[in-house]
Design an enzyme around this catalytic site. Structure first.
Site, PDB file in Angstrom:
ATOM      1  N   ILE A  96      -7.919  89.236 124.992  1.00  0.00           N
ATOM      2  CA  ILE A  96      -8.451  90.399 124.277  1.00  0.00           C
ATOM      3  C   ILE A  96      -9.673  90.921 125.042  1.00  0.00           C
ATOM      4  O   ILE A  96     -10.252  90.182 125.839  1.00  0.00           O
ATOM      5  CB  ILE A  96      -8.817  90.047 122.811  1.00  0.00           C
ATOM      6  N   ASN A 110     -14.684  80.131 118.812  1.00  0.00           N
ATOM      7  CA  ASN A 110     -13.514  79.545 119.464  1.00  0.00           C
ATOM      8  C   ASN A 110     -13.696  78.039 119.531  1.00  0.00           C
ATOM      9  O   ASN A 110     -14.805  77.538 119.651  1.00  0.00           O
ATOM     10  CB  ASN A 110     -13.402  80.116 120.893  1.00  0.00           C
ATOM     11  N   HIS A 112     -12.702  74.841 121.879  1.00  0.00           N
ATOM     12  CA  HIS A 112     -12.186  74.479 123.204  1.00  0.00           C
ATOM     13  C   HIS A 112     -12.088  72.955 123.286  1.00  0.00           C
ATOM     14  O   HIS A 112     -13.055  72.262 122.947  1.00  0.00           O
ATOM     15  CB  HIS A 112     -13.120  75.021 124.300  1.00  0.00           C
TER      16      HIS A 112
HETATM   17  C1  GRF Z   1      -6.282  73.136 120.289  1.00  0.00           C
HETATM   18  O1  GRF Z   1      -6.273  72.072 121.186  1.00  0.00           O
HETATM   19  C2  GRF Z   1      -7.458  74.022 120.561  1.00  0.00           C
HETATM   20  O2  GRF Z   1      -8.569  73.326 121.030  1.00  0.00           O
HETATM   21  C3  GRF Z   1      -6.931  74.899 121.645  1.00  0.00           C
HETATM   22  O3  GRF Z   1      -5.584  75.128 121.286  1.00  0.00           O
HETATM   23  C4  GRF Z   1      -5.094  74.052 120.504  1.00  0.00           C
HETATM   24  C5  GRF Z   1      -4.546  74.626 119.240  1.00  0.00           C
HETATM   25  O4  GRF Z   1      -3.863  73.693 118.455  1.00  0.00           O
HETATM   26  N1  GRF Z   1      -7.768  76.061 121.820  1.00  0.00           N
HETATM   27  P1  GRF Z   1      -3.416  74.037 116.990  1.00  0.00           P
HETATM   28  O5  GRF Z   1      -2.521  75.273 117.035  1.00  0.00           O
HETATM   29  O6  GRF Z   1      -4.653  74.274 116.162  1.00  0.00           O
HETATM   30  O7  GRF Z   1      -2.657  72.840 116.518  1.00  0.00           O
END
Ligand code: GRF
Length: 211
Positions: A96, A110, A112
């Site tokens: 985005i 977010n 990470h």
């Molecule tokens: C997680 O590991 C998050 O840190 C990353 O993407 C994954 C998403 O997993 N950004 P979910 O869809 O919440 O199970």
């Protein structure tokens, strides 16, 4: 604590969405509520989690828009029409642009799956993050919740939690441990602090206000 409408943006299974839903049900966010789930593709399990919990959802597919700018505009329109105050990127994989960041300054967060500034930035998503951590041989990894700014994974850090890397870990086992021990805990905690108006950003640093 003021009442906030929260949107959770997803692209996959939505285990982080589920942890937010569970924490909301336990009263962690006060009167604030997850009022919208936006998925970047149809059919993802996160949409089922939204439906199972009576949360409105919508799908915005990048391929239905000519450019990142058009997609971002549609996303901002969707969020503004739903009166959203906080946007949570929980495994949202579509790019985005600044229209979204400008519409929600210090109001997009977010999660990470590493300790930023390690194993982050372009290309570090999904299992790639954990592959890189194992290749480096780090003894701890973890997760970071941060505000989103135009530079990938470089926004002000809200919370971090370290998780032990174990001998014999695979990217999958490390991913699972980081989710269970860190992501599902610190993402709701960061949302709670936001809902309580306790997060203040000064010079790219987050300060957590005491009561
Ligand atoms: C997680 O590991 C998050 O840190 C990353 O993407 C994954 C998403 O997993 N950004 P979910 O869809 O919440 O199970």
């Amino acid at each position: 604590m003021s009442k906030k409408n929260i949107a959770v943006l997803v692209s996959g299974g939505g285990t982080n969405l589920q942890s937010l839903i569970d924490c909301e049900k336990q009263g962690m966010f006060g009167e604030s509520k997850i009022t919208l789930v936006v998925a970047s593709k149809p059919g993802v399990y996160a949409l089922e989690r939204a439906a199972n919990n009576g949360i409105d959802s919508t799908v915005l597919c990048r391929k239905d828009y000519e450019s990142i700018a058009d997609y971002s505009k549609a996303l901002v329109d969707t969020l503004k029409n739903a009166d959203i105050d906080l946007v949570v990127l929980a495994g949202f994989l579509t790019i985005i642009d600044e229209q979204v960041y400008e519409a929600y300054p210090n109001a997009i967060i977010n999660i990470h799956p590493a300790l930023i500034p390690s194993f982050c930035g372009k290309g570090y998503y999904g299992l790639h993050v954990h592959e890189a951590a194992l290749e480096k041989g780090v003894r701890v990894s973890g997760a970071t919740v941060h505000f989103v700014t135009p530079e990938c994974d470089a926004g002000p850090i809200i919370m971090q939690k370290a998780v032990e890397v174990k001998q014999g870990d695979t990217p999958e086992t490390l991913q699972k441990r980081i989710m269970e021990e860190a992501e599902w805990k610190i993402l709701p905690e960061a949302v709670k602090l936001f809902c309580e108006d306790k997060l203040e950003v000064k010079d790219n640093i987050v300060f957590i206000k005491e009561n």
